[in-house]
Design a protein around this motif. Structure first.
Motif, PDB file in Angstrom:
ATOM      1  N   ALA A   1      28.204  42.101  32.481  1.00 24.74           N
ATOM      2  CA  ALA A   1      27.984  40.676  32.264  1.00 24.74           C
ATOM      3  C   ALA A   1      28.939  40.191  31.181  1.00 24.74           C
ATOM      4  O   ALA A   1      28.946  40.736  30.074  1.00 24.74           O
TER       5      ALA A   1
ATOM      6  N   ASP B   1      32.393  38.332  40.362  1.00 26.44           N
ATOM      7  CA  ASP B   1      31.836  37.047  40.773  1.00 26.44           C
ATOM      8  C   ASP B   1      32.055  36.091  39.608  1.00 26.44           C
ATOM      9  O   ASP B   1      31.338  36.153  38.601  1.00 26.44           O
ATOM     10  N   ASN B   2      33.068  35.232  39.726  1.00 23.72           N
ATOM     11  CA  ASN B   2      33.434  34.360  38.616  1.00 23.72           C
ATOM     12  C   ASN B   2      32.464  33.190  38.432  1.00 23.72           C
ATOM     13  O   ASN B   2      32.530  32.491  37.422  1.00 23.72           O
ATOM     14  N   VAL B   3      31.592  32.972  39.372  1.00 23.17           N
ATOM     15  CA  VAL B   3      30.551  31.951  39.197  1.00 23.17           C
ATOM     16  C   VAL B   3      29.460  32.505  38.284  1.00 23.17           C
ATOM     17  O   VAL B   3      28.981  31.828  37.378  1.00 23.17           O
ATOM     18  N   LYS B   4      29.097  33.753  38.529  1.00 22.22           N
ATOM     19  CA  LYS B   4      28.060  34.401  37.731  1.00 22.22           C
ATOM     20  C   LYS B   4      28.622  35.108  36.496  1.00 22.22           C
ATOM     21  O   LYS B   4      27.853  35.613  35.676  1.00 22.22           O
ATOM     22  N   ASN B   5      29.952  35.171  36.362  1.00 19.98           N
ATOM     23  CA  ASN B   5      30.601  35.900  35.260  1.00 19.98           C
ATOM     24  C   ASN B   5      30.159  37.360  35.233  1.00 19.98           C
ATOM     25  O   ASN B   5      29.798  37.894  34.175  1.00 19.98           O
ATOM     26  N   MET B   6      30.202  37.989  36.400  1.00 14.83           N
ATOM     27  CA  MET B   6      29.800  39.378  36.537  1.00 14.83           C
ATOM     28  C   MET B   6      30.947  40.191  37.133  1.00 14.83           C
ATOM     29  O   MET B   6      31.691  39.705  37.990  1.00 14.83           O
TER      30      MET B   6
ATOM     31  N   SER C   1      30.370  37.002  28.823  1.00 12.10           N
ATOM     32  CA  SER C   1      29.996  35.707  28.264  1.00 12.10           C
ATOM     33  C   SER C   1      30.987  35.323  27.184  1.00 12.10           C
ATOM     34  O   SER C   1      31.748  36.149  26.700  1.00 12.10           O
TER      35      SER C   1
ATOM     36  N   SER D   1      27.105  47.150  36.586  1.00  8.82           N
ATOM     37  CA  SER D   1      27.360  45.729  36.376  1.00  8.82           C
ATOM     38  C   SER D   1      27.876  45.501  34.966  1.00  8.82           C
ATOM     39  O   SER D   1      27.531  46.235  34.045  1.00  8.82           O
TER      40      SER D   1
END
Length: 130
Positions: free
Chosen positions: A23, A73-78, A25, A21
């Motif tokens: 992450a 996943d662009n909602v979770k920025n992952m 930000s 994964s």
């Protein structure tokens, strides 16, 4: 500016699966195309996979095509790297990278170059034993 933090690397047996994964930000991570690279001891950093900002286009190194899958996943920025049927030669530090672009991936060549990417994580170690 985008900050990237990888996770999920560990020691596994050959043939097993692992998901890495990344992450993201900072400044609108969804506007960035993402890549995964890896670097084994004594070797140069090499391209693994890339995905466009929307996730609609991807490209892979020949050595991992059919075994690895990049997704986001662009909602979770992952950003994820699903790795199946791992081999000892997949042992390396895996890095997540980002470049601010809305381009689709059509020609793979530019996306394989480390110089194209503007931001890098610190990496996560994957070790595969036989």
């Amino acid at each position: 500016q985008v900050q990237l933090v990888e996770s999920g690397g560990r020691l596994v047996q050959a043939g097993y699966s692992l998901t890495l994964s990344c992450a993201a930000s900072g400044r609108t991570p969804s506007n960035y195309a993402m890549g995964w690279f890896r670097q084994a001891p004594g070797k140069e950093r090499e391209f693994v996979a890339a995905i466009s900002w929307s996730g609609s286009s991807t490209t892979y190194a020949d050595s991992v095509a059919g075994r690895f899958t990049i997704s986001r996943d662009n909602v979770k920025n992952m950003i994820y790297l699903q790795m199946n049927n791992l081999r000892p030669e997949d042992t390396a530090v895996y890095y997540c990278a980002a470049v601010r672009t809305l381009q689709r991936i059509t020609d793979a060549s530019p996306w394989t170059q480390t110089a194209r990417y503007e931001h890098w994580g610190r990496g996560t170690q994957v070790s595969v034993f036989s």
